[in-house]
Design a protein around this motif. Structure first.
Motif, PDB file in Angstrom:
ATOM      1  N   TYR A  92      -2.747  -6.703  -6.282  1.00  0.00           N
ATOM      2  CA  TYR A  92      -3.016  -6.255  -7.648  1.00  0.00           C
ATOM      3  C   TYR A  92      -1.876  -6.686  -8.562  1.00  0.00           C
ATOM      4  O   TYR A  92      -0.730  -6.800  -8.108  1.00  0.00           O
ATOM      5  CB  TYR A  92      -3.169  -4.734  -7.683  1.00  0.00           C
ATOM      6  CG  TYR A  92      -4.301  -4.240  -6.812  1.00  0.00           C
ATOM      7  CD1 TYR A  92      -5.615  -4.626  -7.079  1.00  0.00           C
ATOM      8  CD2 TYR A  92      -4.053  -3.419  -5.718  1.00  0.00           C
ATOM      9  CE1 TYR A  92      -6.658  -4.193  -6.272  1.00  0.00           C
ATOM     10  CE2 TYR A  92      -5.093  -2.973  -4.903  1.00  0.00           C
ATOM     11  CZ  TYR A  92      -6.389  -3.367  -5.185  1.00  0.00           C
ATOM     12  OH  TYR A  92      -7.418  -2.947  -4.389  1.00  0.00           O
ATOM     13  N   TYR A 135      -1.467   6.468  -7.346  1.00  0.00           N
ATOM     14  CA  TYR A 135      -1.848   5.155  -6.788  1.00  0.00           C
ATOM     15  C   TYR A 135      -3.236   5.228  -6.153  1.00  0.00           C
ATOM     16  O   TYR A 135      -4.101   4.393  -6.415  1.00  0.00           O
ATOM     17  CB  TYR A 135      -0.804   4.715  -5.749  1.00  0.00           C
ATOM     18  CG  TYR A 135      -1.130   3.418  -5.047  1.00  0.00           C
ATOM     19  CD1 TYR A 135      -0.972   2.198  -5.692  1.00  0.00           C
ATOM     20  CD2 TYR A 135      -1.594   3.413  -3.729  1.00  0.00           C
ATOM     21  CE1 TYR A 135      -1.277   1.004  -5.051  1.00  0.00           C
ATOM     22  CE2 TYR A 135      -1.889   2.223  -3.080  1.00  0.00           C
ATOM     23  CZ  TYR A 135      -1.733   1.024  -3.750  1.00  0.00           C
ATOM     24  OH  TYR A 135      -2.040  -0.159  -3.106  1.00  0.00           O
ATOM     25  N   GLN A 136      -3.436   6.252  -5.343  1.00  0.00           N
ATOM     26  CA  GLN A 136      -4.737   6.397  -4.664  1.00  0.00           C
ATOM     27  C   GLN A 136      -5.871   6.511  -5.681  1.00  0.00           C
ATOM     28  O   GLN A 136      -6.929   5.920  -5.508  1.00  0.00           O
ATOM     29  CB  GLN A 136      -4.720   7.628  -3.745  1.00  0.00           C
ATOM     30  CG  GLN A 136      -3.898   7.396  -2.496  1.00  0.00           C
ATOM     31  CD  GLN A 136      -3.532   8.683  -1.764  1.00  0.00           C
ATOM     32  OE1 GLN A 136      -3.630   9.784  -2.323  1.00  0.00           O
ATOM     33  NE2 GLN A 136      -3.087   8.551  -0.524  1.00  0.00           N
ATOM     34  N   ILE A 178      -6.735   3.112  -7.237  1.00  0.00           N
ATOM     35  CA  ILE A 178      -7.492   2.266  -6.316  1.00  0.00           C
ATOM     36  C   ILE A 178      -8.933   2.785  -6.197  1.00  0.00           C
ATOM     37  O   ILE A 178      -9.889   2.013  -6.284  1.00  0.00           O
ATOM     38  CB  ILE A 178      -6.826   2.230  -4.908  1.00  0.00           C
ATOM     39  CG1 ILE A 178      -5.365   1.786  -4.994  1.00  0.00           C
ATOM     40  CG2 ILE A 178      -7.621   1.347  -3.932  1.00  0.00           C
ATOM     41  CD1 ILE A 178      -5.114   0.393  -5.499  1.00  0.00           C
ATOM     42  N   GLN A 179      -9.052   4.095  -6.008  1.00  0.00           N
ATOM     43  CA  GLN A 179     -10.396   4.660  -5.821  1.00  0.00           C
ATOM     44  C   GLN A 179     -11.286   4.451  -7.037  1.00  0.00           C
ATOM     45  O   GLN A 179     -12.477   4.202  -6.908  1.00  0.00           O
ATOM     46  CB  GLN A 179     -10.306   6.162  -5.495  1.00  0.00           C
ATOM     47  CG  GLN A 179     -10.077   6.405  -4.009  1.00  0.00           C
ATOM     48  CD  GLN A 179      -9.411   7.746  -3.731  1.00  0.00           C
ATOM     49  OE1 GLN A 179      -9.399   8.629  -4.599  1.00  0.00           O
ATOM     50  NE2 GLN A 179      -8.850   7.886  -2.550  1.00  0.00           N
ATOM     51  N   ASP A 239       0.865  -1.176   0.000  1.00  0.00           N
ATOM     52  CA  ASP A 239       0.000   0.000   0.000  1.00  0.00           C
ATOM     53  C   ASP A 239       0.910   1.238   0.000  1.00  0.00           C
ATOM     54  O   ASP A 239       1.503   1.599   1.027  1.00  0.00           O
ATOM     55  CB  ASP A 239      -0.893  -0.059   1.247  1.00  0.00           C
ATOM     56  CG  ASP A 239      -1.796   1.154   1.381  1.00  0.00           C
ATOM     57  OD1 ASP A 239      -1.526   2.177   0.726  1.00  0.00           O
ATOM     58  OD2 ASP A 239      -2.771   1.064   2.155  1.00  0.00           O
TER      59      ASP A 239
END
Ligand code: GN1
Ligand code: MG
Length: 341
Positions: A232, A187-188, A191-192, A147
């Protein structure tokens, strides 16, 4: 440390010779030579706080593969004399034993396009064969392992509480690490948006976790299945990019030797996609260029944080080693940022 010779008696009765083995950063690993050869490992349970979860995930994968893809090689541990996979020594460390897979070798650096293709195909075939398995059954052996947001937070904490002299010594690396913060945002967003599918991934696909056949140089199997857990595909693809494309490993001190080899990058993509092309969604494929940057950045942050924390996580053989590793990874990250779009 309890002597490996004492421990091996809980697994084997014959006389054996034991020597240090491999180049992992976390566990202690030994080669055991007897009538057959084995690998003996003391599990670092300061890192893997619940080693039973490793065993449980591996068992689920093993059973699934045995049924759906018989013949696929998936290394498992041996049972001890007491019937258990893990032997706990008097100091509370768990130990385990694997059969040595003979006539194979590992490499720390990729020498050719053919090797890059083969290794990536090897990791890809594990991912493809596990496609369809129920991800929900798998638990994280290391929560939030890849993460990036969390790794960035951990780096920030380490930086804030480090001694002034340590921060001074790492000034250039800290500054560079900050300059790549935009990757955390990227990255965020990925994912979102839900662009990535949660799969069972290997999560430690560095080049030396593939066994090559000594004669044919084909990939025989992926090893080090401690972090086989939900993840992932970018984690696996990214760690391959991180460890394949440069002619030198993360240990190299001479940063002029860290390079991006375009043809190796292409070969590794081809090898991975030769297995995974029909598994990945079109949306996942759009994040292929992000994968290597993300995983190289995460390792730079982790090495740097460990240096700032006083080297409490990775084995080191000299005091600056984690700083060298961080600088090496930051150099590679710069090159990836320039070269991969
Ligand atoms: C650690 O122990 P080893 O070498 O398999 C680390 C990986 C890093 C790698 C860097 C559990 O792996 O995440 O990529 O070092 N594993 C753990 O060489 O932290
Ligand atoms: Mg590992």
């Amino acid at each position: 440390m309890i002597s490996p010779r004492e421990v091996i008696r809980h697994f084997l009765t014959e006389e054996v010779t034991i020597t240090p083995f491999g180049s992992g950063h976390i566990h202690k690993t030994f080669k055991v030579a007897g009538r057959k050869n084995f690998v003996l490992q003391r599990v670092n349970n300061n890192v893997f706080k619940q080693p039973e979860i490793i065993a449980q995930n591996n068992r689920l994968a093993y059973e699934y593969l045995k049924e759906k893809h018989p013949g696929f090689l998936f290394p498992t541990t041996l049972s001890g004399i007491d019937g258990k996979d893990l032997y706990y020594d008097a100091q509370g460390f768990p130990w385990r034993v694997f059969e040595m897979i003979e006539n194979t070798f590992t490499m720390d650096e990729v020498a050719s396009e053919a090797d890059a293709f083969e290794a990536a195909k090897g990791f890809g075939s594990l991912a493809r064969n596990l496609h369809g398995i129920e991800v929900e059954g798998f638990k994280p052996t290391l929560p939030r392992f890849h993460d990036l947001s969390w790794r960035y937070e951990q780096f920030t904490e380490a930086w804030q509480q480090a001694a002034e002299s340590t921060k001074q010594a790492a000034r250039a690396e800290i500054e560079q690490a900050h300059s790549f913060q935009f990757l955390v945002t990227e990255y965020q967003q990925l994912i979102q948006r839900g662009s990535l599918v949660l799969r069972v991934t290997h999560n430690d696909t560095k080049i030396n976790n593939i066994l090559f056949d000594s004669l044919s140089r084909k990939a025989v199997c992926a090893i080090d299945l401690d972090t086989l857990m939900p993840g992932y595909f970018i984690y696996d693809l990214g760690d391959m990019v991180r460890t394949f494309v440069s002619p030198v490993s993360e240990e190299e001190k001479d940063l002029s030797k860290v390079r991006f080899r375009e043809s190796i990058y292409r070969a590794l993509l081809d090898g991975y996609l030769s297995e995974m092309d029909f598994v990945l969604t079109d949306e996942e494929k759009q994040s292929i260029p992000f994968a290597g940057k993300m995983m190289t950045y995460i390792m730079a942050l982790r090495f740097l944080a460990d240096y700032l924390n006083g080297n409490i996580y990775y084995h080191i053989t000299y005091p600056e080693q984690n700083l060298v590793r961080a600088a090496n990874q930051l150099k590679l990250l710069q090159l990836l940022q320039q070269s991969v779009a």
